[in-house]
Write an enzyme that holds these catalytic residues in place. Structure first.
Site, PDB file in Angstrom:
ATOM      1  N   THR A 199       1.199  -1.319   0.065  1.00 24.64           N
ATOM      2  CA  THR A 199       0.069  -0.102   0.342  1.00 24.64           C
ATOM      3  C   THR A 199       1.014   1.128   0.039  1.00 24.64           C
ATOM      4  O   THR A 199       0.504   1.825  -0.973  1.00 24.64           O
ATOM      5  CB  THR A 199      -0.727   0.241   1.344  1.00 24.64           C
ATOM      6  OG1 THR A 199      -2.059  -1.588   0.948  1.00 24.64           O
ATOM      7  CG2 THR A 199      -1.565   1.403   1.197  1.00 24.64           C
ATOM      8  N   ASN A 209      -5.156  -9.739  -7.726  1.00 21.23           N
ATOM      9  CA  ASN A 209      -5.435 -10.829  -6.231  1.00 21.23           C
ATOM     10  C   ASN A 209      -6.604 -10.687  -6.298  1.00 21.23           C
ATOM     11  O   ASN A 209      -6.087 -11.671  -5.507  1.00 21.23           O
ATOM     12  CB  ASN A 209      -5.202  -9.474  -5.055  1.00 21.23           C
ATOM     13  CG  ASN A 209      -5.906  -7.710  -5.974  1.00 21.23           C
ATOM     14  OD1 ASN A 209      -6.185  -7.343  -6.624  1.00 21.23           O
ATOM     15  ND2 ASN A 209      -6.615  -7.267  -4.409  1.00 21.23           N
ATOM     16  N   GLN A 248       1.312  -9.890  -6.020  1.00 18.16           N
ATOM     17  CA  GLN A 248       0.570 -10.824  -5.919  1.00 18.16           C
ATOM     18  C   GLN A 248       1.212 -11.446  -6.561  1.00 18.16           C
ATOM     19  O   GLN A 248       1.654 -12.702  -7.303  1.00 18.16           O
ATOM     20  CB  GLN A 248      -0.496 -10.797  -6.538  1.00 18.16           C
ATOM     21  CG  GLN A 248      -1.817 -10.505  -5.495  1.00 18.16           C
ATOM     22  CD  GLN A 248      -1.852 -11.070  -4.753  1.00 18.16           C
ATOM     23  OE1 GLN A 248      -0.976 -12.136  -4.324  1.00 18.16           O
ATOM     24  NE2 GLN A 248      -2.015 -10.919  -3.414  1.00 18.16           N
ATOM     25  N   SER A 276       5.857  -6.306  -1.660  1.00 19.53           N
ATOM     26  CA  SER A 276       5.076  -7.025  -0.288  1.00 19.53           C
ATOM     27  C   SER A 276       5.589  -7.978   0.671  1.00 19.53           C
ATOM     28  O   SER A 276       4.949  -9.218  -0.184  1.00 19.53           O
ATOM     29  CB  SER A 276       3.334  -6.098   0.052  1.00 19.53           C
ATOM     30  OG  SER A 276       3.074  -6.755   1.143  1.00 19.53           O
ATOM     31  N   HIS A 317       4.814  -9.876   3.758  1.00 21.74           N
ATOM     32  CA  HIS A 317       4.003 -10.877   3.773  1.00 21.74           C
ATOM     33  C   HIS A 317       3.224 -11.438   2.983  1.00 21.74           C
ATOM     34  O   HIS A 317       2.506 -12.722   3.290  1.00 21.74           O
ATOM     35  CB  HIS A 317       3.371  -9.951   4.626  1.00 21.74           C
ATOM     36  CG  HIS A 317       2.046  -9.330   3.941  1.00 21.74           C
ATOM     37  ND1 HIS A 317       0.307 -10.082   4.500  1.00 21.74           N
ATOM     38  CD2 HIS A 317       1.732  -8.833   3.633  1.00 21.74           C
ATOM     39  CE1 HIS A 317       0.068  -9.507   3.301  1.00 21.74           C
ATOM     40  NE2 HIS A 317       0.964  -8.138   3.717  1.00 21.74           N
ATOM     41  N   THR A 342      12.449   6.046  10.916  1.00 21.06           N
ATOM     42  CA  THR A 342      13.609   5.129  11.057  1.00 21.06           C
ATOM     43  C   THR A 342      13.720   3.970  10.587  1.00 21.06           C
ATOM     44  O   THR A 342      13.033   3.423  10.823  1.00 21.06           O
ATOM     45  CB  THR A 342      13.446   5.038  12.778  1.00 21.06           C
ATOM     46  OG1 THR A 342      13.893   6.352  13.574  1.00 21.06           O
ATOM     47  CG2 THR A 342      14.697   4.052  13.354  1.00 21.06           C
ATOM     48  N   CYS A 348      -8.468  -6.526   1.671  1.00 19.86           N
ATOM     49  CA  CYS A 348      -8.522  -5.046   2.157  1.00 19.86           C
ATOM     50  C   CYS A 348     -10.076  -4.351   2.046  1.00 19.86           C
ATOM     51  O   CYS A 348     -10.344  -3.763   2.530  1.00 19.86           O
ATOM     52  CB  CYS A 348      -7.542  -4.113   1.332  1.00 19.86           C
ATOM     53  SG  CYS A 348      -5.800  -4.732   1.190  1.00 19.86           S
TER      54      CYS A 348
END
Length: 380
Positions: free
Chosen positions: A70, A149, A178, A198, A200, A236, A323
């Protein structure tokens, strides 16, 4: 438990979790600090960046760590629009993008940018000829996902890249969230300027991701702060997350060849089994199909009802994008593909990973058939 919701998120590899814990506990210094602990953290961050760039076959200076898909999508789209608005205010995307792309575009529309949403055919693919017709003198960015997706359709990224070689002033963003580890993509050969991934989605950790920004491509940062990530993404750095993502990407790509073949076998097994269930309509196209997703509907059975029935049997699947899955509206992707709303409201998504097996698929199919029969008896 049979987990078939891997497009929503994957289970982290144990080695990935171990690396995160080790870095978090032993190398917890801030990479911006001048002392030796900061230096150690900075070195680990640089090594992770080098590894991710190697796996994506780009330069390490072109990798920017983010919090996930995102943020990467928003940074590429809004950052490009803000940086290049003096050249034009026209952007092009498809009508079936992930919400992080679609809603970013809608936000830009409210800021007086003009967005063209390309339609898709019954397979869920845009037509490159439609894209070329939509290009204008003031077009500054095109954003197209690699793999959808919800239904798993592969978009014509290579053809778009070839087309855009004739339009050097237009930037090209690809949402590859994806596809990483499942469908190969050459960012350089396909003339991609920005690419979001991404962790995950390939057995890394939530809250970690990366954005490829081609050398020479310029965007405006969305965050103000300490100028981390070469002033593109202040904040950070998540050193442990970056190290864990690099490990997850390495492990996934190492397993990709044999893992993808296994997924294809499981996908075929599920496909054939689903066709034997009365009232099933499969929406994932046989052509241009990613190996890990099958989207289907069971006529007359609401998807939420069916999902909970399967869960009671230990099988976990989903409806639309994770989502959007808690929203009651039918899948926008399926509607755009011409699927009737009544069928779209019954849509189920099965999504696989390298960790799934054919035995799980057979067990899941038995649960699918039994649940469908039970629900239809209750509904009569």
């Amino acid at each position: 438990m049979i987990y078939f919701d891997n497009s929503a998120t994957t289970k982290p590899y144990k080695e990935v979790l171990d690396s995160f814990v080790t870095v978090s506990s032993e190398y917890f210094g801030n990479p911006s600090s001048l002392h030796s602990m900061g230096g150690q953290a900075e070195k680990l961050l640089s090594q992770a960046r080098e590894q991710v760039s190697k796996f994506l076959k780009v330069k390490s200076s072109e990798i920017y760590f983010t919090s996930g898909g995102t943020e990467g999508n928003n940074l590429a789209i809004k950052g490009s629009a803000l940086m290049h608005k003096h050249r034009g205010r026209h952007l092009i995307t498809s009508s079936v993008e992930h919400p992080s792309v679609r809603l970013a575009m809608e936000q830009l529309e409210r800021e007086d940018f003009d967005i063209t949403y390309l339609p898709v055919d019954r397979l869920g693919r845009i037509r490159v000829e439609d894209l070329e017709k939509a290009i204008r003198k003031d077009t500054i960015l095109i954003s197209i996902m690699h793999v959808n997706n919800e239904v798993g359709t592969i978009q014509p990224i290579e053809e778009i890249g070839q087309l855009l070689k004739r339009y050097p002033g237009i930037l090209f963003h690809v949402d590859a969230v994806q596809s990483v580890g499942k469908i190969p993509i050459s960012l350089i050969d396909n003339r991609v300027d920005f690419c979001s991934i991404s962790a995950h989605k390939f057995h890394g950790l939530k809250g970690t991701g990366a954005l490829f920004i081609r050398e020479g491509a310029r965007i405006s940062p969305l965050f103000s702060g300490g100028d981390q990530e070469r002033k593109i993404r202040s904040g950070t750095e998540n050193v442990a997350g970056a190290v864990a993502m690099a490990k997850a990407l390495r492990m996934t790509l190492t397993k990709a060849e044999t893992g993808t073949e296994t997924m294809k076998k499981i996908q075929t097994l599920l496909w054939n089994g689903l066709t034997e269930i009365e009232g099933t309509q499969i929406h994932t196209p046989h052509e241009y199909m990613a190996p890990h997703i099958i989207n289907f509907s069971l006529k007359g059975i609401k998807s939420e009802v069916f999902i909970h029935a399967l869960e009671r049997k230990g099988v976990f699947v989903s409806t639309t994008s994770a989502c959007s899955s808690k929203k009651k509206s039918p899948s926008k992707t399926l509607i755009e593909m011409g699927v009737p709303e009544t069928l779209a409201e019954s849509a189920i998504r099965i999504s696989l990973s390298f960790q799934n097996s054919e035995e799980e698929a057979l067990t899941a199919l038995a649960a699918l058939k039994e649940s469908a029969n039970q629900l239809r008896k209750v509904m009569k």
